[in-house]
Enzyme design. Structure first.
Site, PDB file in Angstrom:
ATOM      1  N   SER A 178       0.550  -1.869   0.240  1.00 32.48           N
ATOM      2  CA  SER A 178       0.046   0.165  -0.168  1.00 32.48           C
ATOM      3  C   SER A 178       1.060   1.059   0.132  1.00 32.48           C
ATOM      4  CB  SER A 178      -0.328   0.017   1.367  1.00 32.48           C
ATOM      5  OG  SER A 178      -1.908   0.745   1.110  1.00 32.48           O
TER       6      SER A 178
ATOM      7  N   ASP B  30     -10.301  -4.540  -4.923  1.00 35.68           N
ATOM      8  CA  ASP B  30      -9.726  -3.317  -4.091  1.00 35.68           C
ATOM      9  C   ASP B  30     -10.532  -2.019  -3.818  1.00 35.68           C
ATOM     10  OD1 ASP B  30      -8.105  -1.765  -2.952  1.00 35.68           O
ATOM     11  OD2 ASP B  30      -6.240  -2.608  -3.450  1.00 35.68           O
TER      12      ASP B  30
ATOM     13  N   HIS C  61      -8.400  -4.780  -0.611  1.00 32.71           N
ATOM     14  CA  HIS C  61      -6.958  -4.186  -0.402  1.00 32.71           C
ATOM     15  C   HIS C  61      -5.867  -4.888   0.589  1.00 32.71           C
ATOM     16  CE1 HIS C  61      -4.339  -0.384  -0.753  1.00 32.71           C
ATOM     17  NE2 HIS C  61      -4.141  -0.742   0.454  1.00 32.71           N
TER      18      HIS C  61
HETATM   19  C1  MLT Z   1      -3.036   4.233   2.003  1.00 35.00           C
HETATM   20  O1  MLT Z   1      -3.924   4.704   2.670  1.00 35.00           O
HETATM   21  O2  MLT Z   1      -2.109   3.750   2.397  1.00 35.00           O
HETATM   22  C2  MLT Z   1      -3.713   4.254  -0.132  1.00 35.00           C
HETATM   23  O3  MLT Z   1      -3.948   3.638  -0.304  1.00 35.00           O
HETATM   24  C3  MLT Z   1      -2.183   4.201  -0.736  1.00 35.00           C
HETATM   25  C4  MLT Z   1      -1.277   5.815  -0.080  1.00 35.00           C
HETATM   26  O4  MLT Z   1      -1.743   6.551   0.429  1.00 35.00           O
HETATM   27  O5  MLT Z   1      -0.119   5.855  -0.491  1.00 35.00           O
END
Ligand code: MLT
Length: 218
Positions: free
Chosen positions: A115, A165, A196
């Protein structure tokens, strides 16, 4: 959304964990956690993906409402590009310094990111080609669109994305695969029946890819 820095006297220092390799012939894994994670999160994942590899796991230096991240964002999926550029350089410098400190080969570092950690790993690939020999990116997005494209010299990159996702759309994942491919990376895009979060299939596929297809394990 915005963020403040995790306090540290040295702007290039990251709170981190280093696990020395059982087998120094293996590449070093750079483990990059997701939002709200920390330096401990991906250590077990690294061990499952490539047992006996050295593991370097920094904690993101940005705090978003108390949650560590690797760079600031303005909203979900909307990144602060100036901050991203700066944080990408900081992380690249940290990897080089850690190689000197711990004695691993800086030319054989493979990022494993989830992520937000996958997004900064993609950013390092695109902004600082040569710092990473390759990457395993779980649920990654396009961090920014480089102009001109960097030259990634056949660097092996696995993208492991979730079909359901809600954060990374199919289109977004496809755009990242195409961007890395046009930059010369050797891209493998795997779709998981997942959202996710990581699943056992992500881990099994990535472990197999590292061992059998990446070319990192001889
Ligand atoms: C997260 O929650 O980390 C996002 O989906 C990805 C990001 O902000 O880099």
């Amino acid at each position: 959304m915005s963020g403040s820095d995790v306090a540290s006297a040295d702007p290039l220092e990251f709170v981190h964990r280093w696990i020395a390799p059982g087998n120094p012939a293996l590449p070093t894994l750079l483990l990059l956690h997701g939002t709200a994670g920390n330096e401990d999160d991906l250590l077990p994942l690294g061990e499952r993906l490539l047992p006996d590899a050295g593991r370097l796991a920094p904690r993101g230096r940005v705090l978003e409402r108390g949650m560590p991240r690797f760079f600031r964002r303005l909203a979900e999926g909307v990144f602060d590009l100036d901050d991203l550029r700066r944080r990408t350089d900081e992380l690249a410098t940290f990897v080089g310094q850690a190689a000197g400190r711990y004695g691993f080969d800086p030319r054989r570092v493979v990022a494993v990111g989830f992520s937000n950690g996958a997004n900064i790993a993609a950013s390092v690939l695109l902004q600082q080609p040569g710092v990473l020999a390759g990457a395993v990116l779980f649920r990654a997005m396009v961090p920014f669109e480089p102009e001109p494209l960097p030259r990634l010299a056949d660097a092996p990159v696995l993208l492991s994305e979730g079909r359901y996702d809600p954060i990374v759309s199919e289109d977004e994942a496809g755009r990242l695969a195409s961007l890395l491919d046009r930059a010369g990376a050797r891209v493998t895009l795997r779709w998981q029946d997942a959202g996710h979060g990581l699943t056992p299939a992500d881990i099994g596929d990535a472990a197999r890819w590292l061992r059998e297809s990446s070319g990192f394990v001889l």
